[in-house]
Design a protein around this motif. Structure first.
Motif, PDB file in Angstrom:
ATOM      1  N   ALA A  93       0.830  -1.209   0.000  1.00  0.00           N
ATOM      2  CA  ALA A  93       0.000   0.000   0.000  1.00  0.00           C
ATOM      3  C   ALA A  93       0.861   1.254   0.000  1.00  0.00           C
ATOM      4  N   GLY A  94       1.946   1.238   0.782  1.00  0.00           N
ATOM      5  CA  GLY A  94       2.839   2.386   0.808  1.00  0.00           C
ATOM      6  C   GLY A  94       3.510   2.631  -0.523  1.00  0.00           C
ATOM      7  N   LEU A  97       0.920   4.022  -2.950  1.00  0.00           N
ATOM      8  CA  LEU A  97       0.652   5.426  -2.655  1.00  0.00           C
ATOM      9  C   LEU A  97       1.797   6.307  -3.136  1.00  0.00           C
ATOM     10  N   ALA A 100       1.653   6.811  -6.872  1.00  0.00           N
ATOM     11  CA  ALA A 100       0.573   7.700  -7.315  1.00  0.00           C
ATOM     12  C   ALA A 100       0.735   9.123  -6.802  1.00  0.00           C
ATOM     13  N   SER A 101       1.768   9.376  -6.007  1.00  0.00           N
ATOM     14  CA  SER A 101       1.893  10.675  -5.347  1.00  0.00           C
ATOM     15  C   SER A 101       2.197  11.790  -6.342  1.00  0.00           C
ATOM     16  N   ALA A 106       2.419  13.155  -0.048  1.00  0.00           N
ATOM     17  CA  ALA A 106       1.928  11.813  -0.364  1.00  0.00           C
ATOM     18  C   ALA A 106       3.079  10.820  -0.443  1.00  0.00           C
ATOM     19  N   GLY A 110       3.386   7.530   1.945  1.00  0.00           N
ATOM     20  CA  GLY A 110       3.635   6.179   1.454  1.00  0.00           C
ATOM     21  C   GLY A 110       4.868   5.571   2.089  1.00  0.00           C
ATOM     22  N   ARG A 170       8.190   5.785 -10.764  1.00  0.00           N
ATOM     23  CA  ARG A 170       6.843   5.330 -10.394  1.00  0.00           C
ATOM     24  C   ARG A 170       6.644   3.864 -10.776  1.00  0.00           C
TER      25      ARG A 170
END
Length: 404
Positions: A93-94, A97, A100-101, A106, A110, A170
């Motif tokens: 999840a981190g 995140l 997508a930051s 963000a 994450g 990313r």
């Protein structure tokens, strides 16, 4: 009841579970190695400052130092297998995140999740290993576990540039998230009671009072302090070696990076060597002493102004290799002082706290001391000081830990 009762002698060592737990550690350690190669791209894309980049890399160790004991309590109450699955999902999840930051906030949020998953893994995995291994194999299994950090960090450092060339930073973060989700699924399936009847169950009766009782045991703190001193020296070496080579010896960035990676990788040799030594009944205090002697014996050749330049790199590699015997001894030593199986996670949490506190403070402490003493030519002084402190501690460990 001693902790040895976790895996009765009548049961075979579940080496598949040991390998799975070590694999989870390697996956968690990817979070350490993926950041340094990605920092230039992160700074350019999100306007991240140099200081911000340093905190992004250090946040992992900050959270581990702050929350290790609390997460060890969660391990007791949820069971190490369940917590390990949850840790993989939290890291995923981190990473997702972070991928997508669109802002540094963000990205750091994450990273905070990745940090919590990392520290949960570093406590739940060795607890699972203790449960899976017979007493005669436990030190060997924990010795294998001790190599998870350099293996995972080195894999990420090597793979990150390749992945970023194809999909950017990313894409690297998303690939990391995918690996964690996949590993969580494997863990969830293979640690069910139907596949492993000996899987540790949650200990609901273990409350704050029981944890405080465990925290009064002196043994784990001695191993934690030893790991702290070791981490201050070796993480500083790994962090600053490329900079030292560039500024002091005129290496190129690429050449310094390759040597830095080699210094990280040879630490694994020491980790596995300690596993063999403990399996051969060499006392833990002696293994820890070898580590600090290795730091003291090589520090002058690495940093001192009068040392031959041709010996600096071999000495740095030797320091990392020889000193690498310490983590396995400390990670095996702390759980051995647990009076019951339910205390293993808390004892491991104490050691994790010390190691990550050392990792967090190593680079700034070393930089401050070197600056105070007049530059790189005196960089051996803090290393030797840490080695001396470590040898003093070894005498205390010998008294408390005996010949184990």
């Amino acid at each position: 009841m001693s902790v040895g009762a976790v895996a009765p002698a009548s049961e075979r060592t579940r080496w598949d579970i040991v390998a799975l737990a070590v694999g989870a550690g390697v996956v968690a350690a990817l979070q350490v190695g993926k950041v340094p190669p990605a920092l230039p791209a992160l700074r350019a894309d999100l306007d991240l400052s140099l200081v911000g980049g340093g905190w992004l890399a250090s946040l992992l160790h900050l959270f581990a130092a702050l929350f290790a004991i609390l997460i060890s309590m969660a391990t007791d109450r949820t069971g190490p297998a369940r917590l390990l699955v949850a840790a993989m999902l939290v890291i995923a999840a981190g990473s997702a995140l972070g991928a997508a930051s669109g802002s540094t906030f963000a990205l750091f949020a994450g990273r905070a999740l990745e940090s919590l998953g990392f520290v949960a893994t570093s406590i739940a995995a060795p607890t699972l290993i203790v449960a899976a291994a017979r007493p005669m194999h436990r030190s060997l299994a924990l010795g294998f576990w001790s190599a998870y950090f350099p293996i995972g960090a080195a894999i990420a450092m090597v793979a990150a540039p390749v992945l970023m060339a194809a999909a950017g930073w990313r894409g690297l973060w998303l690939a990391d998230a995918g690996i964690c989700v996949l590993f969580a699924g494997i863990l969830a399936v293979l640690t069910t009671p139907s596949r492993w009847p000996g899987v540790p169950r949650p200990s609901r009766e273990r409350g704050f009072r029981q944890v405080l009782g465990t925290l009064r045991l002196p043994g784990p703190y001695l191993f934690s302090t030893a790991f702290f001193l070791y981490a201050c020296a070796i993480f500083a070496l790994m962090t600053w070696m490329p900079t030292f080579l560039i500024e002091r010896l005129g290496y190129s960035l690429e050449g310094a990076a390759l040597i830095g990676a080699a210094v990280v990788l040879v630490n694994i040799v020491g980790n596995l060597g300690a596993a063999w030594l403990m399996h051969r009944q060499v006392p833990r205090w002696l293994i820890i002493a070898i580590s600090f002697i290795g730091i003291m014996g090589t520090a002058w050749f690495v940093f001192a102004g009068g040392a031959p330049d041709g010996l600096r790199v071999p000495a740095a590699i030797a320091m990392s290799c020889i000193s690498g015997v310490l983590p396995a001894a400390c990670l095996a030593g702390a759980p051995s002082h647990a009076r019951t199986a339910s205390e293993v996670a808390t004892c491991s949490g104490v050691v994790v706290h010390g190691s990550n506190l050392g990792n967090l403070l190593a680079a700034p402490i070393f930089a401050t001391v070197v600056t105070y003493f007049g530059g790189w030519s005196n960089g051996h002084l803090p290393m030797i000081g840490l080695g001396v402190a470590g040898l003093v501690l070894v005498f205390w460990i010998k008294l408390v830990d005996g010949s184990r």
